[in-house]
Design an enzyme around this catalytic site. Sequence first.
Site, PDB file in Angstrom:
ATOM      1  N   ASN A  73       0.696  -1.247  -0.293  1.00 43.73           N
ATOM      2  CA  ASN A  73       0.342   0.170  -0.016  1.00 43.73           C
ATOM      3  C   ASN A  73       1.216   1.411  -0.424  1.00 43.73           C
ATOM      4  OD1 ASN A  73      -2.108   2.293   0.561  1.00 43.73           O
ATOM      5  ND2 ASN A  73      -1.946   1.404   2.474  1.00 43.73           N
ATOM      6  N   TRP A  74       0.911   1.592  -1.200  1.00 38.95           N
ATOM      7  CA  TRP A  74       2.046   3.090  -1.208  1.00 38.95           C
ATOM      8  C   TRP A  74       1.414   3.838  -0.555  1.00 38.95           C
ATOM      9  CZ3 TRP A  74       4.692   2.431  -7.300  1.00 38.95           C
ATOM     10  CH2 TRP A  74       5.366   1.128  -7.432  1.00 38.95           C
ATOM     11  N   LYS A  75       0.669   4.405  -0.124  1.00 42.37           N
ATOM     12  CA  LYS A  75      -0.796   5.307   0.255  1.00 42.37           C
ATOM     13  C   LYS A  75      -0.241   6.316  -0.580  1.00 42.37           C
ATOM     14  CE  LYS A  75      -0.092   3.459   4.682  1.00 42.37           C
ATOM     15  NZ  LYS A  75      -0.129   3.377   6.079  1.00 42.37           N
ATOM     16  N   HIS A 114      -9.309   1.432   4.540  1.00 41.81           N
ATOM     17  CA  HIS A 114      -8.243   1.253   5.915  1.00 41.81           C
ATOM     18  C   HIS A 114      -8.414   2.459   6.755  1.00 41.81           C
ATOM     19  CE1 HIS A 114      -3.991   2.722   6.903  1.00 41.81           C
ATOM     20  NE2 HIS A 114      -4.225   1.412   5.755  1.00 41.81           N
ATOM     21  N   GLU A 143      -6.854   4.208   8.438  1.00 46.16           N
ATOM     22  CA  GLU A 143      -6.538   5.890   7.900  1.00 46.16           C
ATOM     23  C   GLU A 143      -7.649   6.736   6.923  1.00 46.16           C
ATOM     24  OE1 GLU A 143      -2.646   5.473   5.075  1.00 46.16           O
ATOM     25  OE2 GLU A 143      -2.242   5.381   7.350  1.00 46.16           O
ATOM     26  N   GLU A 149      -5.132  -4.634  10.724  1.00 45.58           N
ATOM     27  CA  GLU A 149      -4.173  -3.710  10.547  1.00 45.58           C
ATOM     28  C   GLU A 149      -4.968  -2.918  12.175  1.00 45.58           C
ATOM     29  OE1 GLU A 149      -2.108  -2.784   6.682  1.00 45.58           O
ATOM     30  OE2 GLU A 149      -4.289  -1.632   7.143  1.00 45.58           O
ATOM     31  N   GLY A 186       2.205   2.290  10.880  1.00 47.00           N
ATOM     32  CA  GLY A 186       3.232   3.682  10.955  1.00 47.00           C
ATOM     33  C   GLY A 186       4.196   3.892  11.872  1.00 47.00           C
ATOM     34  N   SER A 216       3.534  -1.876  10.524  1.00 46.27           N
ATOM     35  CA  SER A 216       4.565  -2.153  10.491  1.00 46.27           C
ATOM     36  C   SER A 216       5.476  -3.331  10.395  1.00 46.27           C
ATOM     37  CB  SER A 216       5.229  -1.500  11.925  1.00 46.27           C
ATOM     38  OG  SER A 216       5.060  -0.107  12.883  1.00 46.27           O
ATOM     39  N   GLY A 269       2.905  -1.453   4.306  1.00 51.25           N
ATOM     40  CA  GLY A 269       2.880   0.808   3.806  1.00 51.25           C
ATOM     41  C   GLY A 269       3.823   0.891   3.664  1.00 51.25           C
ATOM     42  N   GLY A 270       5.197   1.374   4.256  1.00 58.42           N
ATOM     43  CA  GLY A 270       5.993   2.097   4.490  1.00 58.42           C
ATOM     44  C   GLY A 270       7.689   0.986   4.013  1.00 58.42           C
TER      45      GLY A 270
HETATM   46  P1  PGA Z   1       2.582   0.252   7.778  1.00 60.49           P
HETATM   47  O1  PGA Z   1       1.545   0.625   6.929  1.00 60.49           O
HETATM   48  O2  PGA Z   1       4.074  -0.791   7.094  1.00 60.49           O
HETATM   49  O3  PGA Z   1       3.952   1.804   7.423  1.00 60.49           O
HETATM   50  O4  PGA Z   1       2.980   0.221   9.165  1.00 60.49           O
HETATM   51  C1  PGA Z   1       0.449  -0.220   6.625  1.00 60.49           C
HETATM   52  C2  PGA Z   1      -0.818   0.270   6.452  1.00 60.49           C
HETATM   53  O5  PGA Z   1      -1.805   0.748   6.758  1.00 60.49           O
HETATM   54  O6  PGA Z   1      -1.229  -0.675   5.415  1.00 60.49           O
END
Ligand code: PGA
Length: 253
Positions: free
Chosen positions: A9-11, A98, A100, A170, A176, A216, A237-238
């Site tokens: 997930n590149w956000k 998600h 977010e 999640e 993050g 994470s 994510g990251g």
């Molecule tokens: P993260 O994000 O790996 O940066 O913690 C995961 C996500 O939000 O899908």
Amino acid sequence: MRKNIVAGNWKMNTDLQEGLKLAKEINALVAKGLNDSNTGVVIAPPYTHLATINEHIDREKICLAAQNCAAEAKGAYTGEVSVQMLKAVGVRAVILGHSERRAYYGETSEILLKKVKLVIENGLKPIFCCGEVLAERESNIHFNVVKEQIESVLFTLSAEDYKRVIIAYEPVWAIGTGKTASAEQAQEMHAFIRQLIVGKFGAEAANNTTILYGGSCKASNAKEIFSKPDVDGGLIGGASLVAEEFLGIVNAF
Ligand code: PGA
């Protein structure tokens, strides 16, 4: 046997040039072959990159996903992107719910149900996210929170439609933050989710459901988390923004 999946997930990261470079690097690493042939690779770049990246990846080996979609099929919804538009540029899965999106854009179960239905109607797969915030875990209501998130959307689907669903657990406190859930915490919640599915759609449907862990997750901790019986991969994510690191996670299987 259900599929393992590692989804990036590149956000809201990378411009088109950077994103295309990253997609090509991932494509080249995937072309070398994966450790486990039962593992699927998914990437979810920003909307603006999708059409271009679709032309530069091996679609047999990498599934292109979107990070969101509109809750309506078409029409006067300024700024929105429909599932049909996504499908037309090669998108085959959509991340929905998600944390977010739930927290910053007010996405409720009602909105998410509309999106999930549109995604399924168009023949794509929803990657449906659920998870509790820290205060909810600390007050020991995390199981109830996740149960409610899943029941209010996924358990209103028909058994046939449900077959297309991928779930991502999640814990919001792990996204993050560098603070991963322990493999035991992930397994505990994944097993709980699978039991809920057994109760609603039966053992076969539950057994066939891919449940991803997110929060994470990186190459150094993926192996331990993925070794748990009910963890079928990750939503990353990251760590999905660096090709070698991402493939390190993919090859944790
Ligand atoms: P993260 O994000 O790996 O940066 O913690 C995961 C996500 O939000 O899908």
